[in-house]
Scaffold this motif. Structure first.
Motif, PDB file in Angstrom:
ATOM      1  N   ILE A   1      -6.472   4.207  -0.558  1.00 15.31           N
ATOM      2  CA  ILE A   1      -7.057   5.468  -0.086  1.00 15.31           C
ATOM      3  C   ILE A   1      -6.724   5.700   1.387  1.00 15.31           C
ATOM      4  CG2 ILE A   1      -9.235   6.695   0.332  1.00 15.31           C
ATOM      5  CD1 ILE A   1     -10.347   5.229  -2.144  1.00 15.31           C
ATOM      6  N   ARG A   2      -6.814   4.647   2.185  1.00 18.16           N
ATOM      7  CA  ARG A   2      -6.511   4.775   3.613  1.00 18.16           C
ATOM      8  C   ARG A   2      -5.036   5.149   3.828  1.00 18.16           C
ATOM      9  NH1 ARG A   2      -8.509   0.275   5.052  1.00 18.16           N
ATOM     10  NH2 ARG A   2      -6.606  -0.969   4.957  1.00 18.16           N
TER      11      ARG A   2
ATOM     12  N   GLU B   1       0.833  -1.205   0.000  1.00 15.92           N
ATOM     13  CA  GLU B   1       0.000   0.000   0.000  1.00 15.92           C
ATOM     14  C   GLU B   1       0.875   1.265   0.000  1.00 15.92           C
ATOM     15  OE1 GLU B   1      -0.302  -2.469   2.191  1.00 15.92           O
ATOM     16  OE2 GLU B   1      -2.124  -3.443   1.435  1.00 15.92           O
TER      17      GLU B   1
ATOM     18  N   CYS C   1      -2.547   1.031  -8.969  1.00 12.80           N
ATOM     19  CA  CYS C   1      -3.127  -0.150  -8.315  1.00 12.80           C
ATOM     20  C   CYS C   1      -3.331  -1.299  -9.292  1.00 12.80           C
ATOM     21  CB  CYS C   1      -4.454   0.214  -7.644  1.00 12.80           C
ATOM     22  SG  CYS C   1      -4.273   1.286  -6.208  1.00 12.80           S
TER      23      CYS C   1
ATOM     24  N   LYS D   1      -5.265  -3.015  -3.319  1.00 10.56           N
ATOM     25  CA  LYS D   1      -6.699  -2.748  -3.228  1.00 10.56           C
ATOM     26  C   LYS D   1      -6.947  -1.246  -3.099  1.00 10.56           C
ATOM     27  CE  LYS D   1      -7.854  -7.204  -1.102  1.00 10.56           C
ATOM     28  NZ  LYS D   1      -8.418  -7.885   0.094  1.00 10.56           N
ATOM     29  N   ILE D   2      -7.978  -0.766  -3.806  1.00 18.41           N
ATOM     30  CA  ILE D   2      -8.278   0.669  -3.819  1.00 18.41           C
ATOM     31  C   ILE D   2      -8.568   1.176  -2.403  1.00 18.41           C
ATOM     32  CG2 ILE D   2      -9.860   2.438  -4.672  1.00 18.41           C
ATOM     33  CD1 ILE D   2      -8.060   1.392  -6.829  1.00 18.41           C
ATOM     34  N   LYS D   3      -9.315   0.394  -1.629  1.00 17.38           N
ATOM     35  CA  LYS D   3      -9.664   0.794  -0.266  1.00 17.38           C
ATOM     36  C   LYS D   3      -8.404   0.978   0.585  1.00 17.38           C
ATOM     37  CE  LYS D   3     -12.471  -0.649   3.704  1.00 17.38           C
ATOM     38  NZ  LYS D   3     -13.368  -1.719   4.252  1.00 17.38           N
ATOM     39  N   SER D   4      -7.468   0.058   0.469  1.00 21.56           N
ATOM     40  CA  SER D   4      -6.212   0.153   1.219  1.00 21.56           C
ATOM     41  C   SER D   4      -5.383   1.329   0.744  1.00 21.56           C
ATOM     42  CB  SER D   4      -5.405  -1.145   1.064  1.00 21.56           C
ATOM     43  OG  SER D   4      -6.156  -2.264   1.494  1.00 21.56           O
TER      44      SER D   4
ATOM     45  N   PRO E   1     -10.241   9.597  -5.366  1.00 20.06           N
ATOM     46  CA  PRO E   1     -11.374   8.818  -5.855  1.00 20.06           C
ATOM     47  C   PRO E   1     -12.535   9.742  -6.190  1.00 20.06           C
ATOM     48  CG  PRO E   1     -11.173   8.659  -3.455  1.00 20.06           C
ATOM     49  CD  PRO E   1      -9.982   9.435  -3.936  1.00 20.06           C
TER      50      PRO E   1
END
Length: 429
Positions: A397-398, A137, A386, A392-395, A376
């Motif tokens: 962004i975080r 990430e 990515c 993963k997109i969620k990871s 996003p």
């Protein structure tokens, strides 16, 4: 009828963008809706405005610089510049992450394309970073975030498009980009150092660099690193125009291919193919956005927007804050080049009314569009990186939250401290 036609065309455009229809097709669809609902306007004007939009001499620089960047990769330049970055940052906390940021800054002067830069470093550096213990990430976020620097460092393609639309000197924009680019580079390296210390990401080397080793690597990377100096110096001295600078860059990249003996004839053919596809994708958006921009101009939307904003906002700094907020939101959903062609004719005249320096406003605009590439739901840099690293997109962004904060701080510095944008321009000109 006209107002409703514009409104309906805009709604269709936004809906198609949300549905992830290609940007140029969305823009053309919005234009077709307007022409279909507006009487006494020949529909062939769409084709005329599309062609007129890409018949701009300054836009010739785009295929030139894309081609030069592709040839640079084939001639072994990228590896030599990366070795130089590793020598310079090897003992810094964060090691390869620092290399990642510095490489984006230096390659910005060679490729001019943030997506190409992100894709290249995602393939070359991220696997090595993971081997050194960096998380997937963090490696992906550093790669995508540092690629934002690329369009700011001359010769950025965004500057060529902005200059041709707003009738601003592209040579001055090239020079102006150095300040924001270096600001982002230094601040990002500081952030990488802070995060790396907390997580225990170690330097790539513990011993100091010997002078002979440094000179060897510098000698290998000196020729490609000299290209931005040639471009800016040539434009400033009047030896060639920004458009002609692109052809100079191609010739220089071919010379490097001969000097380093790594470029083959097959690479030239592949490079030309990549240039054609890359240029076509940009020009389709430019042409389609030009057709839609003609509609906005015909309906006097820029003039009405100027009057509305000036009546509502009396302070130029409040105006700039409103523009920043608006452009960040727009950048989340609309591709940067398309947004630029539609919005620059709307906002640049208003900025002039407030007495804002045209170069400073250009840098603020381009910086906002660069941020949009990372945010996003439509962040192209995020998806490209990515897609290659399988993060993963969620990871992503975080992990990117500290970098979003950093970008906001840099944006505020550009907004309220004009010296970052125009200081070097004033010094040279």
């Amino acid at each position: 009828m006209h107002i409703s036609a514009v409104g309906l065309g805009t709604i269709v455009l936004l809906m198609l963008l949300f549905l992830q229809v290609p940007v140029f097709a969305s823009l053309l669809a919005g234009s077709v809706v307007y022409f279909s609902l507006t009487p006494n306007i020949p529909t062939q004007i769409i084709a005329q405005r599309f062609i007129a939009g890409i018949e701009s001499i300054p836009l010739l620089a785009i295929p030139f610089f894309i081609c030069a960047g592709v040839f640079m990769n084939y001639s072994g330049v990228t590896r030599r510049v990366m070795d130089f970055c590793e020598i310079v940052t090897g003992r810094m906390t964060g090691g390869l992450a620092q290399v990642n940021v510095l490489l984006s800054t230096l390659m910005g002067g060679l490729s001019g394309s943030n997506l190409a830069d992100a894709a290249m470093q995602a393939k070359m550096l991220v696997p090595e970073m993971e081997k050194k213990g960096f998380s997937k990430e963090f490696s992906s976020v550093v790669t995508a975030s540092s690629a934002i620097i690329t369009p700011l460092i001359p010769p950025g393609i965004a500057m060529i498009i902005y200059g041709s639309i707003a009738n601003v000197s592209i040579g001055r924009l090239f020079i102006a980009g150095i300040g924001p680019g270096l600001l982002l580079c230094v601040s990002m390296m500081i952030l990488v150092t802070i995060i790396s210390k907390k997580r225990g990401y170690m330097p790539t080397r513990t011993t100091s660099v010997k002078p002979a080793e440094f000179l060897s690597v510098l000698r290998s990377a000196a020729l490609p690193l000299f290209l931005p100096v040639i471009i800016i110096g040539g434009i400033r001295l009047g030896i060639f125009t920004p458009t002609e600078a692109g052809s100079v860059a191609i010739v220089y990249s071919l010379i490097l291919g001969v000097v380093y003996r790594e470029m083959k004839f097959s690479h030239i053919i592949s490079g030309i193919k990549e240039t054609i596809t890359g240029t076509a994708s940009i020009m389709l958006i430019v042409g389609a956005a030009s057709a839609f921009a003609w509609i906005l101009t015909r309906e006097r939307i820029p003039q009405q927007a100027t009057e509305l904003i000036v009546n509502m906002i009396s302070n130029k700094y409040i105006f700039l804050m409103a523009v920043n907020l608006f452009l960040i939101i727009v950048g989340m959903f609309i591709e940067g080049n398309a947004a630029m062609i539609v919005l620059v004719p709307l906002l640049a005249p208003v900025a002039t009314t407030y007495g804002i320096n045209e170069i400073q406003f250009a840098m603020i605009f381009i910086f906002n569009m660069a941020i949009g590439c990372l945010t996003p739901p439509m962040g192209t840099l995020m998806f490209v990186t990515c897609g290659i690293t399988k993060c993963k997109i969620k990871s992503f962004i975080r992990e990117a939250i500290p970098f979003y904060i950093l970008l906001f701080i840099c944006l505020m510095l550009l907004t309220f401290v004009p010296a970052f944008s125009v200081g070097i321009v004033n010094l040279i000109y």
